[in-house]
Design a protein around this motif. Structure first.
Motif, PDB file in Angstrom:
ATOM      1  N   TYR A 130      -5.942  36.059 -49.994  1.00 15.69           N
ATOM      2  CA  TYR A 130      -4.534  36.452 -50.011  1.00 15.69           C
ATOM      3  C   TYR A 130      -3.716  35.645 -49.014  1.00 15.69           C
ATOM      4  N   ILE A 131      -4.309  35.250 -47.884  1.00 17.21           N
ATOM      5  CA  ILE A 131      -3.593  34.357 -46.973  1.00 17.21           C
ATOM      6  C   ILE A 131      -3.356  33.015 -47.649  1.00 17.21           C
ATOM      7  N   LEU A 132      -4.370  32.502 -48.360  1.00 17.56           N
ATOM      8  CA  LEU A 132      -4.188  31.252 -49.103  1.00 17.56           C
ATOM      9  C   LEU A 132      -3.054  31.383 -50.109  1.00 17.56           C
ATOM     10  N   LEU A 133      -3.024  32.500 -50.815  1.00 18.01           N
ATOM     11  CA  LEU A 133      -1.974  32.719 -51.806  1.00 18.01           C
ATOM     12  C   LEU A 133      -0.600  32.762 -51.142  1.00 18.01           C
ATOM     13  N   SER A 134      -0.501  33.495 -50.050  1.00 20.75           N
ATOM     14  CA  SER A 134       0.755  33.553 -49.306  1.00 20.75           C
ATOM     15  C   SER A 134       1.179  32.169 -48.832  1.00 20.75           C
ATOM     16  N   ASP A 135       0.207  31.390 -48.369  1.00 23.36           N
ATOM     17  CA  ASP A 135       0.512  30.053 -47.851  1.00 23.36           C
ATOM     18  C   ASP A 135       1.009  29.122 -48.945  1.00 23.36           C
ATOM     19  N   ALA A 163       5.326  31.812 -48.922  1.00 27.14           N
ATOM     20  CA  ALA A 163       5.718  33.104 -48.351  1.00 27.14           C
ATOM     21  C   ALA A 163       5.417  33.145 -46.856  1.00 27.14           C
ATOM     22  N   SER A 164       4.309  32.536 -46.451  1.00 20.86           N
ATOM     23  CA  SER A 164       3.960  32.507 -45.027  1.00 20.86           C
ATOM     24  C   SER A 164       5.023  31.752 -44.245  1.00 20.86           C
ATOM     25  N   MET A 165       5.393  30.563 -44.711  1.00 21.17           N
ATOM     26  CA  MET A 165       6.378  29.763 -43.987  1.00 21.17           C
ATOM     27  C   MET A 165       7.754  30.419 -43.999  1.00 21.17           C
ATOM     28  N   GLN A 166       8.123  31.081 -45.088  1.00 18.17           N
ATOM     29  CA  GLN A 166       9.425  31.737 -45.120  1.00 18.17           C
ATOM     30  C   GLN A 166       9.468  32.910 -44.138  1.00 18.17           C
ATOM     31  N   THR A 167       8.368  33.662 -44.057  1.00 20.38           N
ATOM     32  CA  THR A 167       8.292  34.770 -43.101  1.00 20.38           C
ATOM     33  C   THR A 167       8.366  34.245 -41.670  1.00 20.38           C
ATOM     34  N   ILE A 168       7.688  33.125 -41.425  1.00 16.81           N
ATOM     35  CA  ILE A 168       7.744  32.506 -40.100  1.00 16.81           C
ATOM     36  C   ILE A 168       9.154  32.059 -39.769  1.00 16.81           C
ATOM     37  N   ALA A 169       9.848  31.461 -40.743  1.00 10.78           N
ATOM     38  CA  ALA A 169      11.218  31.014 -40.514  1.00 10.78           C
ATOM     39  C   ALA A 169      12.131  32.178 -40.164  1.00 10.78           C
ATOM     40  N   VAL A 170      11.960  33.302 -40.855  1.00 12.45           N
ATOM     41  CA  VAL A 170      12.788  34.476 -40.609  1.00 12.45           C
ATOM     42  C   VAL A 170      12.526  35.057 -39.220  1.00 12.45           C
ATOM     43  N   ASN A 171      11.271  35.020 -38.801  1.00  6.73           N
ATOM     44  CA  ASN A 171      10.882  35.686 -37.553  1.00  6.73           C
ATOM     45  C   ASN A 171      10.857  34.778 -36.335  1.00  6.73           C
ATOM     46  N   ALA A 176      13.050  25.320 -28.377  1.00  8.34           N
ATOM     47  CA  ALA A 176      11.728  25.921 -28.496  1.00  8.34           C
ATOM     48  C   ALA A 176      10.921  25.193 -29.564  1.00  8.34           C
ATOM     49  N   THR A 177       9.645  25.040 -29.325  1.00 13.16           N
ATOM     50  CA  THR A 177       8.751  24.409 -30.296  1.00 13.16           C
ATOM     51  C   THR A 177       8.748  25.209 -31.594  1.00 13.16           C
ATOM     52  N   GLU A 178       8.812  24.514 -32.712  1.00 15.56           N
ATOM     53  CA  GLU A 178       8.847  25.193 -34.002  1.00 15.56           C
ATOM     54  C   GLU A 178       7.488  25.787 -34.356  1.00 15.56           C
ATOM     55  N   ALA A 179       7.542  26.925 -35.032  1.00 15.30           N
ATOM     56  CA  ALA A 179       6.329  27.606 -35.478  1.00 15.30           C
ATOM     57  C   ALA A 179       5.963  27.150 -36.879  1.00 15.30           C
ATOM     58  N   ILE A 212       2.896  12.814 -49.414  1.00 11.62           N
ATOM     59  CA  ILE A 212       2.486  13.430 -50.682  1.00 11.62           C
ATOM     60  C   ILE A 212       2.882  14.896 -50.709  1.00 11.62           C
ATOM     61  N   GLY A 213       2.682  15.568 -49.577  1.00  8.39           N
ATOM     62  CA  GLY A 213       3.034  16.982 -49.475  1.00  8.39           C
ATOM     63  C   GLY A 213       1.892  17.811 -48.933  1.00  8.39           C
ATOM     64  N   ASP A 214       2.219  18.717 -48.031  1.00  9.73           N
ATOM     65  CA  ASP A 214       1.245  19.643 -47.461  1.00  9.73           C
ATOM     66  C   ASP A 214       1.165  20.865 -48.374  1.00  9.73           C
ATOM     67  N   SER A 215      -0.036  21.268 -48.731  1.00  7.64           N
ATOM     68  CA  SER A 215      -0.188  22.316 -49.749  1.00  7.64           C
ATOM     69  C   SER A 215       0.377  23.664 -49.331  1.00  7.64           C
ATOM     70  N   VAL A 216       0.592  23.880 -48.022  1.00  2.85           N
ATOM     71  CA  VAL A 216       1.128  25.168 -47.582  1.00  2.85           C
ATOM     72  C   VAL A 216       2.508  25.021 -46.929  1.00  2.85           C
ATOM     73  N   PHE A 217       3.123  23.840 -47.054  1.00  2.34           N
ATOM     74  CA  PHE A 217       4.498  23.592 -46.600  1.00  2.34           C
ATOM     75  C   PHE A 217       4.665  23.758 -45.087  1.00  2.34           C
ATOM     76  N   GLY A 218       3.604  23.426 -44.327  1.00  6.03           N
ATOM     77  CA  GLY A 218       3.639  23.657 -42.892  1.00  6.03           C
ATOM     78  C   GLY A 218       4.239  22.541 -42.063  1.00  6.03           C
TER      79      GLY A 218
END
Length: 303
Positions: free
Chosen positions: A82-87, A91-99, A109-112, A255-261
């Motif tokens: 489920y973490i892989l799916l979120s990533d 969804a993981s990166m969007q939640t991080i951006a919001v928080n 501040a260093t970006e998360a 090329i692109g990071d598979s989890v948009f990190g």
């Protein structure tokens, strides 16, 4: 699944569908927790809107349920599908951006970025200048930097947890022999400085032998992550930072990071050093190695 053509529906049908959504939202009205009431209401409205927009078929909904069921079945104490799916859905990166809203002072501040599924609580402690590799294979890499707050003050005693994959693209927890490698924790010194030996990061695919991998394949997406090294940094009265650093010359970034990190501020130069070149701590190495610098800036806890 085949694409369902967009079609208009009658006013009467739209009213039936809207009434169901409103009934569902109203069913949460007596929840004592106001935040839970807000979350469930918004989830219901957006989920129903998605179903109505794409005119979801029963077959597609059953396929989605089967997908989620399999994701649960493949998840265990070493793998979190489920973490892989979120990533991979961002969804993981969007939640991080919001928080983790941007914080500026004398320094930004260093970006998360994403936490990932391979952190463990029991990483060994090492001194400054210690080695996190623990026998993992890869090119040695000297990592150094400072930990400060946004006003430029050094942060002594910051807890720095680091973890990474070996040059085969696997984390220690993905092996079945119980090894602990490619991870450790250390603390910044009185001036906020830290340093350690790790491995030069290399690209690797996220686990893609399960339902998330099949979804990526079906949608023409790569499972490969850009080369990176994980950090989690904590200190009193400062916001916990979960982030990575990425290798500037890694072609996977384009090329692109598979989890948009990937974020531009987290891309760092990893400078290759020839075999025999003096190391910062006098360590003798037979082959070549690399070095990089990552200065960490922590935001206030209430930012």
């Amino acid at each position: 699944m085949t694409e369902t053509a967009h079609r208009s529906i009658s006013r009467e049908q739209a009213a039936i569908e809207q009434a169901l959504t409103e009934e569902l939202v109203a069913s949460f009205a007596h929840a004592e927790d106001r935040r839970l009431r807000q979350l469930m209401g918004a989830l219901t409205r957006h989920l129903h809107a998605f179903i109505r927009e794409v005119r979801l078929t029963e077959h597609e909904w059953n396929t989605a349920i089967a997908f989620l069921t399999e994701a649960g079945q493949i998840t265990d104490d070493r793998r979190q599908e489920y973490i892989l799916l979120s990533d991979v859905l961002g969804a993981s990166m969007q939640t991080i951006a919001v928080n983790n809203e941007a914080v500026y002072g004398a320094s930004s501040a260093t970006e998360a970025t994403v936490f990932g599924p391979f952190f463990t609580e029991d990483a060994p402690e090492i001194p400054i200048g210690g080695d996190i590799a623990g026998g993992a294979h890869g090119q040695p890499c000297w990592v150094e930097g400072t930990v400060t707050d946004t006003e430029g003050n050094p942060v002594p005693g910051a807890r720095i947890e680091v973890w990474e994959a070996d040059d085969e693209g696997f984390y220690d927890v993905q092996y079945s022999d119980g090894r602990v490698a490619g991870r450790a924790r250390l603390a910044s010194d009185a001036q906020g400085r830290y340093a350690f030996w790790g491995l030069t990061p290399t690209p690797y695919p996220i686990p893609h032998d399960g339902p998330v991998g099949r979804m990526l394949a079906a949608t023409g997406r790569s499972p490969v992550r850009a080369a990176h090294l994980h950090f989690m940094v904590t200190a009193p009265k400062l916001r916990t930072l979960v982030t990575h650093i990425f290798v500037k010359d890694d072609p996977q970034i384009a090329i692109g990071d598979s989890v948009f990190g990937v974020k531009d501020s987290l891309i760092k130069e990893f400078h290759t050093q020839a075999a025999g070149a003096p190391t910062p701590d006098g360590r003798r190495l037979e082959g070549d190695w690399s070095r990089t610098r990552f200065d960490i800036v922590l935001a206030p806890a209430d930012a």
